[in-house]
Design a protein around this motif. Structure first.
Motif, PDB file in Angstrom:
ATOM      1  N   LYS A  36      26.763 -19.051  53.937  1.00  0.00           N
ATOM      2  CA  LYS A  36      27.241 -18.489  52.489  1.00  0.00           C
ATOM      3  C   LYS A  36      26.728 -19.654  51.893  1.00  0.00           C
ATOM      4  O   LYS A  36      27.681 -20.471  52.006  1.00  0.00           O
ATOM      5  CB  LYS A  36      27.287 -17.303  52.667  1.00  0.00           C
ATOM      6  N   ALA A  38      26.564 -20.488  47.905  1.00  0.00           N
ATOM      7  CA  ALA A  38      27.007 -19.339  46.404  1.00  0.00           C
ATOM      8  C   ALA A  38      26.675 -20.560  45.014  1.00  0.00           C
ATOM      9  O   ALA A  38      27.416 -21.566  45.172  1.00  0.00           O
ATOM     10  CB  ALA A  38      27.519 -18.674  45.926  1.00  0.00           C
ATOM     11  N   GLU A  39      25.877 -20.477  44.323  1.00  0.00           N
ATOM     12  CA  GLU A  39      26.012 -21.233  42.876  1.00  0.00           C
ATOM     13  C   GLU A  39      25.559 -20.466  41.534  1.00  0.00           C
ATOM     14  O   GLU A  39      25.264 -19.353  41.992  1.00  0.00           O
ATOM     15  CB  GLU A  39      25.067 -22.056  42.915  1.00  0.00           C
ATOM     16  N   VAL A  40      25.651 -20.891  40.594  1.00  0.00           N
ATOM     17  CA  VAL A  40      25.504 -19.620  39.405  1.00  0.00           C
ATOM     18  C   VAL A  40      24.446 -20.355  38.782  1.00  0.00           C
ATOM     19  O   VAL A  40      24.480 -21.297  38.830  1.00  0.00           O
ATOM     20  CB  VAL A  40      26.835 -20.229  38.405  1.00  0.00           C
ATOM     21  N   TYR A  61      32.358 -14.341  55.514  1.00  0.00           N
ATOM     22  CA  TYR A  61      32.808 -13.265  54.213  1.00  0.00           C
ATOM     23  C   TYR A  61      32.513 -13.290  53.326  1.00  0.00           C
ATOM     24  O   TYR A  61      31.186 -13.807  52.544  1.00  0.00           O
ATOM     25  CB  TYR A  61      33.803 -12.547  54.971  1.00  0.00           C
ATOM     26  N   SER A  62      33.400 -14.606  52.301  1.00  0.00           N
ATOM     27  CA  SER A  62      33.155 -14.971  51.188  1.00  0.00           C
ATOM     28  C   SER A  62      32.776 -15.795  50.681  1.00  0.00           C
ATOM     29  O   SER A  62      32.807 -16.492  51.910  1.00  0.00           O
ATOM     30  CB  SER A  62      34.481 -14.920  50.949  1.00  0.00           C
ATOM     31  N   PRO A  63      31.504 -15.428  50.059  1.00  0.00           N
ATOM     32  CA  PRO A  63      30.752 -17.326  50.519  1.00  0.00           C
ATOM     33  C   PRO A  63      32.111 -18.463  49.017  1.00  0.00           C
ATOM     34  O   PRO A  63      30.816 -19.094  48.896  1.00  0.00           O
ATOM     35  CB  PRO A  63      29.476 -17.037  48.810  1.00  0.00           C
ATOM     36  N   LEU A  64      32.678 -17.946  48.675  1.00  0.00           N
ATOM     37  CA  LEU A  64      33.123 -18.562  47.555  1.00  0.00           C
ATOM     38  C   LEU A  64      34.794 -18.904  48.300  1.00  0.00           C
ATOM     39  O   LEU A  64      36.113 -18.468  49.434  1.00  0.00           O
ATOM     40  CB  LEU A  64      34.139 -18.089  46.366  1.00  0.00           C
TER      41      LEU A  64
ATOM     42  N   ASP B 133      25.296  -8.700  50.410  1.00  0.00           N
ATOM     43  CA  ASP B 133      24.709  -9.495  50.660  1.00  0.00           C
ATOM     44  C   ASP B 133      23.628  -9.060  51.010  1.00  0.00           C
ATOM     45  O   ASP B 133      22.614  -8.750  50.620  1.00  0.00           O
ATOM     46  CB  ASP B 133      25.354 -10.317  52.240  1.00  0.00           C
ATOM     47  N   THR B 161      26.296 -11.249  40.028  1.00  0.00           N
ATOM     48  CA  THR B 161      25.630 -12.705  40.142  1.00  0.00           C
ATOM     49  C   THR B 161      25.857 -13.108  41.478  1.00  0.00           C
ATOM     50  O   THR B 161      25.611 -13.328  41.537  1.00  0.00           O
ATOM     51  CB  THR B 161      26.291 -13.356  39.422  1.00  0.00           C
ATOM     52  N   ARG B 162      27.044 -13.028  42.179  1.00  0.00           N
ATOM     53  CA  ARG B 162      27.004 -12.903  43.589  1.00  0.00           C
ATOM     54  C   ARG B 162      26.490 -12.990  44.009  1.00  0.00           C
ATOM     55  O   ARG B 162      26.146 -13.291  45.505  1.00  0.00           O
ATOM     56  CB  ARG B 162      29.123 -13.460  43.731  1.00  0.00           C
ATOM     57  N   ILE B 238      29.737  -7.501  46.262  1.00  0.00           N
ATOM     58  CA  ILE B 238      30.727  -8.239  46.800  1.00  0.00           C
ATOM     59  C   ILE B 238      32.189  -8.686  46.993  1.00  0.00           C
ATOM     60  O   ILE B 238      32.554  -9.035  48.164  1.00  0.00           O
ATOM     61  CB  ILE B 238      30.395  -9.578  45.848  1.00  0.00           C
ATOM     62  N   GLN B 241      33.481  -8.652  51.036  1.00  0.00           N
ATOM     63  CA  GLN B 241      33.084  -9.649  51.205  1.00  0.00           C
ATOM     64  C   GLN B 241      34.758 -10.358  50.994  1.00  0.00           C
ATOM     65  O   GLN B 241      35.223 -10.898  51.807  1.00  0.00           O
ATOM     66  CB  GLN B 241      31.811 -10.523  51.139  1.00  0.00           C
ATOM     67  N   TYR B 242      34.725 -10.401  50.090  1.00  0.00           N
ATOM     68  CA  TYR B 242      36.653 -10.509  49.762  1.00  0.00           C
ATOM     69  C   TYR B 242      38.031 -10.153  50.269  1.00  0.00           C
ATOM     70  O   TYR B 242      38.606 -10.959  50.726  1.00  0.00           O
ATOM     71  CB  TYR B 242      36.717 -10.711  47.654  1.00  0.00           C
TER      72      TYR B 242
END
Ligand SMILES: Cc1ncc(C[n+]2csc(CCOP(=O)(O)OP(=O)(O)O)c2C)c(N)n1
Lengths: 193, 584
Positions: A36, A38-40, A61-64, B133, B161-162, B238, B241-242
């Motif tokens: 995964k 992630a970018e803005v 799971y989390s892309p961050l 996703d 956004t995410r 999203i 996912q978190y």
């Protein structure tokens, strides 16, 4: 394979941060990982600071990336390295292009560009940081444009990504005429760590 | 085959695979790449930029009434612009499947507010799908079109956004044609919303919402994942996912369709878990509906309402941890900010430099030029919404008298003027204003990444087309004073702007130079260099705020980074020593 790894890429708009992140992702997918990224987009293209969060493993799971958890910071500029170093985990590694890009803001505020940023980084991160002038190395090979690929070489070695996957990813993302030069830059980068 | 796609790319792909016919949009971060990715499917899908979101939605309505599968995309605030037709489209219903993609921006990465558009789904009475996703983003487009056709309703696909800008792996499929509904059939009771017909449609909408609620109770994208039952978390988008990242052991109810709200499913989940949480970004949209049923749940008491979430915020909130402050390894090192700035060679620079020098009150608008608010240009005094610069300028004059307009201008970009500025200009003329309006014509919609618009001569699908003529348009509206100036010529800018401000009538100044980033642009790049013998280090050239103009290493002279310079000459024009010279 199960553990999720995180790479934070940072730099300045226009430096090719997002393309480098694409190449890494392609290689990691080729290695069979879930990926995964992630970018803005939008504002960041206008010379602002840019970052890309890249996570991979068996299942992501989390892309961050959370602060204090990146396995590696891949940075194109030294001030941005300092700014985002809080994302690095204890004993995480950094691969940094020793380049300064002065933001115009320093001329209109009291906050100046740090003096000797490379020394400051070295002092704090010691053996965990690989700091080199990728532009010079790339120029010596024949084209400053290969600088990002030099850095990718170093990273792939640290993260243990196979040459086959990396080379394939590079070949797919760079202009056909530059493939040979880029592959040379990649191999040169691996020698740096 | 699996491919790494952003949520936006996946939506475009999903529309193509689901047999989509017509896609429209007005650009807006984070939604823009949905339509940018459509022309690659140009043999099967017609796609276009509209001048604004309202028109985009209306083109979509016509397409759907013609039985075509239709997608309309916009950013969250775009739905405000399109809300008028949308809230009646839900009465008429559709023929061909209709999906409205709303891409919200929690955290305001590039927006003026962080409104939560899930409320629009409830307000307009349309089903709401929220992917978590890119795979789901793609799959939910096909679902949305199917639900739309089966239940005779537009469907909202809400991204954030995410979701829009995160790339995740997606399984690609072949296109499936859906041409059976194509064709228009007259049906005034459904398509003509006069009061008599609207009154008949409203009960149909209520009936439909009940049926859609049954669907939400049973649909497989509303799914409970039971694990450790001491904690149960209801979540969507999203945030799902978190939650999975930080509480892999918890039981989770993931809602892919949160309106109409599947309250029975929620009740069943609530009964099976000990402690119930709802984790959602922005507003307590689900939480309010859960609490309305008397179910005990913890949500916005601990989960922030402002800004976007991340795994850490959720973990700390649920575990009642204080947000532990990490030791800063660079405590003594201050880091200067690096905000986005106008590019080297940006034609907006000279205009804002001039407005700063003239000490004007600038009612501003939205686009790259909004960066004119930053130091050192420092020349913007209001920005609210697209097109608002002109209305706000008129209002200031009506409140404070004509003298106010002798020191004030409105600035508006070409795309923004066409989006919603023309009606403001009509107001100025019609109501006898004396405003000065500067149209910053850089021949592109730059802020969102260089999209064509009705004044650029090209369509989204790269066909040549007619161009709006701003001068003729202003004259047709009744503006008698229309001036065209070169954005790079500081003397001309100063003279024309001060002259027009002085005049007690409406003036339009069109500043012309193409954006440096236009793809079709022909480059003839010259560069400038500082003659160190002449430079007195006065710093005036730094005040144009160009990233290519810096100081040398020991800060004794100005320096131009030649690899960045595009030769616009603005810095050379402000140099009192004539020390900035063209490189021969
Ligand atoms: C209602 C609405 N739709 C879309 C946007 C996203 N957006 C911000 S600025 C802009 C266009 C700017 O183009 P232009 O006026 O030509 O100025 P430029 O950026 O080229 O200087 C858009 C589409 C928005 N903020 N609000």
């Amino acid at each position: 394979m199960s553990e999720v790894k995180s790479i934070l890429l940072t730099g300045v708009g226009g430096q090719g941060v997002l393309t480098a992140s694409e190449i890494l992702s392609d290689a990691l997918i080729d290695e069979g990982y879930d990926v995964k990224k992630a970018e803005v987009h939008g504002m960041s293209q206008r010379g602002g600071s840019v970052n890309s969060h890249l996570r991979y493993g068996e299942k992501v799971y989390s892309p961050l990336i959370e602060e204090g958890s990146a396995d590696l910071i891949f940075s194109f500029e030294v001030l941005e390295t300092i700014r985002f170093s809080k994302f690095l985990k204890e004993n995480g590694k950094l691969v940094v292009n020793n380049m300064k890009i002065i933001p115009n803001s320093v001329y209109f505020s009291d906050v100046k560009y740090p003096k000797n940023p490379d020394k400051i980084l070295k002092e704090v991160f010691k053996d965990n940081i690989y700091l080199f002038d990728a532009f010079k190395i790339a120029k010596d090979i024949g084209n400053a444009k290969f600088a990002n690929v030099v850095m990718l070489g170093a990273i792939s070695k640290i993260m243990g990504i196979s040459d086959r996957s990396m080379e394939k990813a590079i070949e797919n993302r760079v202009p056909p005429k530059t493939i040979e030069g880029n592959l040379k830059a990649f191999r040169q980068g691996k020698e740096l760590v | 085959m699996k491919k790494l796609l952003s949520g936006n790319e996946a939506v475009a792909r999903g529309f193509y695979e689901a047999g989509g016919h017509v896609a429209t949009a007005y650009p807006g971060t984070p939604s823009t790449e949905i339509l940018e990715n459509m022309p690659q499917y140009g043999e099967d899908v017609y796609s276009q930029w509209s001048p604004n979101e309202k028109v985009a939605l209306e083109v979509g309505i016509g397409s759907s009434f013609g039985g075509a599968r239709t997608l309309v995309a916009m950013k969250h605030v775009g739905v405000n612009v399109a809300a008028d037709p949308l809230l009646t489209l839900t009465y008429s219903g559709v023929k061909g499947g209709f999906v409205l993609v709303s891409s919200d921006d929690p955290g305001m990465h590039s927006s003026q507010n962080e409104q939560d558009n899930r409320f629009y789904a409830k307000f307009a009475k349309m089903p709401l799908l929220e992917p978590s996703d890119s795979q789901e983003a793609k799959d939910f487009v096909a679902r949305a079109l199917k639900i739309s056709e089966e239940y005779d309703t537009p469907v909202m696909l809400r991204l954030t956004t995410r979701i829009s800008h995160t790339k995740t792996l997606v399984e690609l499929k072949e296109r499936e044609e859906h041409n059976d509904l194509l064709g228009f059939e007259k049906n005034p009771p459904k398509y003509v919303m006069v009061p008599a017909n609207g009154r008949k449609r409203h009960p149909i909408v209520e009936e439909r919402t009940k049926k859609l609620k049954d669907l939400a109770e049973n649909i497989d994208i509303n799914k409970a994942e039971y694990n450790d039952k001491s904690i149960g978390i209801i979540t969507s988008s999203i945030a799902y996912q978190y939650v999975k990242e930080v509480f892999p052991e918890a039981s989770v109810l993931k809602l892919g369709m949160a309106f109409p709200f599947p309250i029975n499913k929620v009740k069943e989940f609530a009964e099976k878990v000990e402690k119930l949480y709802v984790v959602e970004e922005l507003e307590p949209f689900m939480e309010e509906m859960i609490k309305a049923e008397g179910i005990e749940v913890t949500g916005k008491d601990i989960i922030p309402r402002c800004g976007e979430l991340n795994p850490k915020i959720i973990k700390n909130a649920v575990n009642k941890n204080k947000n532990e402050i990490k030791e800063n390894k660079f405590e003594d090192v201050k880091t200067p900010i690096r905000p986005p700035v106008l590019c080297p060679g940006c034609p907006h620079r000279g205009v804002f430099y001039t407005l700063n020098k003239l000490n004007t009150v600038v009612t501003g608008d939205i686009g790259c030029y909004t960066l004119g608010v930053q130091k050192p240009l420092d020349a913007m005094d209001s920005t609210i919404a697209m097109g608002a610069s002109i209305g706000v300028n008129i209002g200031l004059e009506k409140a404070l008298g004509k003298e106010f307009s002798r020191k004030s201008v409105a600035v508006i970009g070409d795309s923004t003027f066409l989006h919603s500025g023309t009606t403001g200009l009509m107001d100025a003329v019609y109501n006898k204003g004396t405003n000065t309006i500067i149209i910053l014509d850089n021949r592109i919609t730059a802020m969102t990444g260089r999209q064509d618009n009705p004044s650029t001569g090209y369509t989204l699908m790269e066909e040549e087309t007619k161009e709006v003529d701003f001068e003729k348009l202003a004259k047709a509206i009744g503006v008698e004073r229309v001036k065209i100036v070169d954005s790079y010529d500081l003397n001309e800018l100063k003279e024309v702007i001060s002259n027009e401000i002085d005049k007690e009538e409406v003036s339009v100044i069109i500043t012309k130079r193409p954006c440096m980033l236009i793809r079709r642009r022909e480059y003839d790049i010259k560069t400038y260099r500082v003659d160190e013998d002449k430079c007195i280090n006065c710093g005036l050239c730094l005040k144009v705020g160009c990233p290519a103009v810096i100081k040398n290493d020991d800060e004794t002279k100005a320096k131009i980074v030649e690899s960045m310079c595009t030769g616009c000459s603005v810095c050379a024009q402000v140099c009192p020593q004539d020390a900035i010279k063209l490189v021969k």
